[in-house]
Structure formats: structure tokens, C-alpha cells
Design a protein around this motif. Structure first.
Motif: not given
Length: 543
Positions: A239-244, A272-275, A282-291
Motif C-alpha cells: 500500500l505504501e508503494e501504491y500511495k507513492r 484509514s490513511r488510504f482513503d 473496500s472490505g475484508l477477505k477470508q478463505f472458506i476453502d481451497g480449490v
């Protein structure tokens, strides 16, 4: 008297605004970073000034800039930069290829490679450290597989990372071991996170990775993405590189990034500083399973070709319910990786639980992939307001006969694989993305696959499960307006309307008039982001 002069006026006989199914004839006027007006050429003539740039796009298609809802930006940039093992046909060939790469890059602290997959090799045997050790002994080697769910390391890498026979396996992770109990160099699912040190890169390399991704996105007409930072067992992005890049005025793609859902909501204050309108959480992500391809997708019934297992989940049902309830209460949107039909059902159950406890709200919770679904769960998406986020290119294979899911899932489940059409008919708000770099970033591939459902060899002639095909208008919408809605940006992105951000792509042909087989060959002529021309094919003749 004309009050404003446009910076750019685009004229075309086919403008797909994405707020209607059919394109219109006319023009689009751009002023600064905003669409000033859209209408007939005669109406927009009032905005023409002495410095207005006019683009004639007759016979082309003008569309909102593409919005890829599911991208792994940093991983994709690394796939581009380091050794590609995608087309290696065996363990020995991949080991030889990475040895050549190592010799050509003697100063890289880690020898990195991407894209191999043992399921395409003779015998489908897992690779081991020994074939790498024979060629590279004194430098650490880390090779991430095609789906980013497993890694192949040499002995030097295992030593540096401190992975040995005593290293505990993380939940839903496997450190493959030989008959003597020693690690073979193969890490599975969340165990890949044990090797995250391999991704520590110098600043000049980070700059190069970011620049190459933005250039690639520009060539493909992509102006916005959803960046899925969390991967199985680790988080990858900068994110720091994106912000740069944003601070320097070089960020030519809007990035809506996802942070990990792990039960610790306090640490989210960091984000919060990336806004801004170009970089935001844009939200939170997690994995239920694999593939399902590797039998780690969670199924309601056992795999047809391995009846001893139906896969599993990374965490317990109770953990998912708790984390999602807490995040939902705090107003966060949650996106869950769920490939198998049992994983999809568990994700829907978790979102329904949060709704029952916290009350209904405009959460736009999302389920990613949905490679197979039980028909009873199709209607639940629209009922709960859950977004199905799908990547049509994932359904393809070299041919129908070679598709691994025929054996994995069996005939009863196959009609419900990548059920795009049935979800569309049920009223669910579909959203499309690529899952780059697991498949290519090019939106044309996903559009083609959604419209035809054909494999690489053009089979089946009517498409695989043709009931799930959708129109070209719907496919374009799900790569433009729908993702803007999915990222809570429908008020300023996703459609060509006066007052919205001037994010526009101009294609070399009219997709509404060409044959479906031509879609894959379509190229972008211009990409405009924030009112600036960030890509012009005339300046890139080799594109």
C-alpha cells in the motif's frame, strides 16, 4: 454562449453507457476528470473549443473503463517480472528453466518463479527440493504454483526459513514430508505463508513492478480494480508503494483493496490513511476453502474421483460466524473465497447469521468464485443481497474432454459449475473479475467465456452448460457498472453519464456486431482515466 469547453470529445456510432443494454450513437464530452455531457454530436458541439481534442471512434465501441473486481496486483506484477514456469511440461523442465533464470539473474537474493502446476505433468506427482538442489544449492528458490495455493522450495530456502521436521503446520496448511519425516520442499495452502520472507523486495524492484502493472492495465482498458491482498496464509501487496504512485500523480488505476478478516478489527485503523478516490479500503477477505482441482474445495458430497474426501474449511463454522458477525456489526463488507458447493452454502449461512443478529443493511457482502453450487442455494444470493463475484475465464480448459472437473465433480454436479446464467436469472447482482494472475488480466477473455462458454479448442459448439451463457451487454455490464456497485462506487464510476468520473475505454471493434469468436482478439485503442489519456495504441504499435 458556451460556458465550458471540453478537453476531449469522443464521437462514435456505438457508445455503451452501461446504464442501458444497447449502445447509442453520439458523443461523450470530458472536462477535467469528469464526464461533462453525453448526447448527440450536434448537442455536444457547443462544448468544442480551440483546444478540445476530438477522437473519432466510428465503427469502434466506446465503453466505461473496465473494472476488474478480483485482482492480485502485487502477485500479478511478480508473475510478469520473474521466471514463468506456466508452460513447463514436467518437474525436470521447470527445474531446468529456473536454473537458467538463476544464472541470468545472479544478484537476486531469492530465485523466484511462478505458474507451474503438477496436475499438468506426467503422473501428476508433486515436485520436491531434490530436483532444484541438483541445479541450485547455494541460493534460496521459491516457486509459487499457478493457483497461488502451493509452493515448491529448495533445501537452501527451507534452511533460511527454518522449516524442518519439527515445524508445526498452520491450520489448513501442509508441509509435505518424505518417508523419513523431512520436508520435501512442497508447501500446501496456508503453509505457503511460512515462506513470505521471499517476497521482501528492494524499492527499485517495487517501483518496476508497479509501473509494469499499470502499463498492462492501461493496454487492456482497465481503470479500476479490486485488489485482493489476502492469500492463503499471508497477505501480499504494498500500500505504501501504491500511495507513492498516487502522490506522484502516476496511479492510473483506481485500487479498492481488501484487508484480512481475522477477528482483529482494531488493527484496521492502519488502513484509514488510504482513503482517496484512487486508493481505498473496500472490505475484508477470508478463505472458506481451497480449490476443487486439488481436492481442497469444500463439497457437500465426496469428490467423484476421490470418494475418501469432500475437502474442508480453513477455520471452523463457529469462527466464520463470529468474525463475520463482528465485522458486519462494525459496518465492514466481507468477501469470502468459496469454490465448492459446501463452502458456498457455509458462506451464505454466515452472512444470513450476521443479518439475523445485526439486522439487514446494505452490506454488499460477496462470495468469490462459486465454481460449483447446489441448486437450492442459487436464490439465496438475491434474497440476502449477497454478490456473486465470478471469474468466467476460470471455467475454460484446453478442451471439454481434458477438463479436470468432469472427473472431480461427476455428472450430477457438472450442470451447476460456474452457474452464471442461473444466478443472473435469479436476480443476483453478478460481478466479474479475472483473478489475475491465476488467469490473464485481459477482460476480453472473461467476456468471451461468459458469452460462449467455449474452451480453448472451441468446444462444445453450443458452450459448456449453455444455460449459463449471458448476452454481450450483460458481460460488459458485469465488467463495468456491476463492479462499481460492488465497490460502493456507483455514484461516480461504472457508467458513462454526465457528472461521473471520466474513466473510458475505446475498443477497436464493436462487440455488439462482431462474431463471438472475434471478442478474444479485440484490442483497446485508447484508455482514459480521470480524464487523462493513459494509453493510446498509436504510441504503442506493438500492443
Amino acid at each position: 454562449m458556451n460556458k465550458q469547453c471540453a478537453d476531449i470529445i469522443i464521437k462514435s456510432d456505438s457508445i455503451f453507457t452501461a446504464d442501458r443494454d444497447l449502445p447509442l450513437q453520439g458523443a461523450v464530452a470530458v472536462k477535467g476528470d469528469t464526464i461533462l455531457a453525453i448526447g448527440s454530436e450536434e448537442e455536444l458541439g457547443q462544448y468544442k473549443g480551440s483546444h478540445t481534442k476530438e477522437i473519432e471512434a466510428y465503427g469502434k465501441l466506446v465503453t466505461p473503463g473496465f473494472h476488474d473486481f478480483h485482482v492480485h496486483l502485487w502477485l500479478g506484477a511478480m508473475f510478469q517480472e520473474y521466471a514463468s514456469l506456466t508452460f513447463c511440461g514436467s518437474e525436470e523442465e521447470a527445474a531446468e528453466r529456473i536454473a537458467q533464470y538463476a544464472e541470468q539473474h545472479p544478484n537476486d537474493p531469492w530465485v523466484l518463479g511462478f505458474g507451474w502446476h503438477h496436475v499438468r505433468w506426467p503422473g501428476q506427482k508433486l515436485p520436491a527440493r531434490h530436483s532444484l538442489d541438483q541445479r541450485i544449492k547455494d541460493r534460496p528458490v521459491f516457486l509459487l504454483n499457478e493457483e497461488a495455493h502451493s509452493a515448491w522450495l529448495n533445501t537452501k530456502a527451507l534452511e533460511i526459513l527454518g522449516i524442518d521436521e519439527m515445524t508445526p503446520e498452520p491450520p489448513f496448511g501442509v508441509i509435505e514430508k518424505d518417508e523419513d519425516g523431512k520436508p520435501t520442499g512442497f508447501l500446501y495452502e496456508t503453509a505457503v505463508g511460512l515462506a513470505v520472507e521471499a517476497f521482501n523486495l528492494p524499492s527499485e524492484k517495487k517501483h518496476k513492478l508497479m509501473k509494469s502493472f499499470l502499463e498492462k492495465a492501461g493496454r487492456l482498458g482497465i481503470t479500476s480494480i479490486g485488489d485482493m491482498l489476502p492469500l492463503p496464509g499471508f497477505t501480499l501487496g504494498d500500500l505504501e508503494e501504491y500511495k507513492r504512485f498516487e502522490d506522484e500523480g502516476k496511479l492510473t488505476v483506481r485500487i479498492h483493496f481488501l484487508a484480512p478478516l481475522d477477528g482483529d478489527l482494531e488493527k484496521l485503523s492502519y488502513y484509514s490513511r488510504f482513503d482517496s478516490d484512487k486508493l481505498q479500503l473496500s472490505g475484508l477477505k477470508q478463505f472458506i476453502d481451497g480449490v476443487p482441482l486439488t481436492y481442497t474445495g469444500y463439497l457437500l458430497e465426496p469428490y467423484s474421483d476421490r470418494t475418501s474426501t469432500n475437502g474442508g474449511t480453513i477455520y471452523s463454522k463457529e469462527t466464520y460466524f463470529k468474525w463475520i458477525e463482528e465485522a458486519d456489526k462494525k459496518g465492514y463488507r466481507v468477501r469470502l473465497h468459496a469454490c465448492g458447493d459446501a463452502a458456498v452454502r457455509l458462506a451464505l449461512d454466515a452472512f444470513q447469521h450476521a443479518r439475523n443478529v445485526n439486522g439487514p443493511r446494505d452490506s454488499r457482502h460477496t462470495i468469490e468464485h462459486i465454481e460449483v453450487i447446489h441448486p437450492d442455494d442459487i436464490s439465496r444470493f438475491s434474497e440476502l443481497g449477497v454478490l456473486p463475484s465470478m471469474q468466467p475465464e476460470h471455467l475454460s480448459s484446453s478442451s471439454m474432454e481434458s477438463h479436470e472437473y468432469i472427473d472431480r465433480l461427476g455428472p450430477e454436479r457438472l450442470p451447476y459449475t460456474w452457474p452464471i446464467g442461473e444466478l443472473e436469472k435469479s436476480g443476483a447482482q453478478l460481478v466479474f473479475g479475472s483473478d489475475y494472475p491465476i488467469v490473464e488480466l485481459n477482460p476480453m477473455l472473461g467476456i468471451y467465456r461468459a458469452v460462449t462458454r467455449k474452451h480453448e479448442d472451441g468446444t462444445p459448439s453450443r458452450g459448456w452448460n449453455p444455460q449459463h451463457k449471458i448476452s454481450i451487454a450483460k458481460a460488459l455490464t458485469h465488467f463495468t457498472r456491476s463492479p462499481a456497485y460492488g465497490n460502493f462506487r456507483e455514484n461516480d464510476l461504472g457508467t458513462l453519464q454526465a457528472g461521473k468520473k471520466a474513466d473510458i475505454a475505446i475498443l477497436d471493434r464493436n462487440l455488439f456486431e462482431c462474431e463471438p469468436e472475434e471478442i478474444k482478439g479485440c484490442k483497446v485503442l485508447w484508455t482514459i482515466m480521470d480524464g487523462r489519456i493513459v494509453y493510446d495504441i498509436k504510441n504503442n504499435p506493438k500492443a
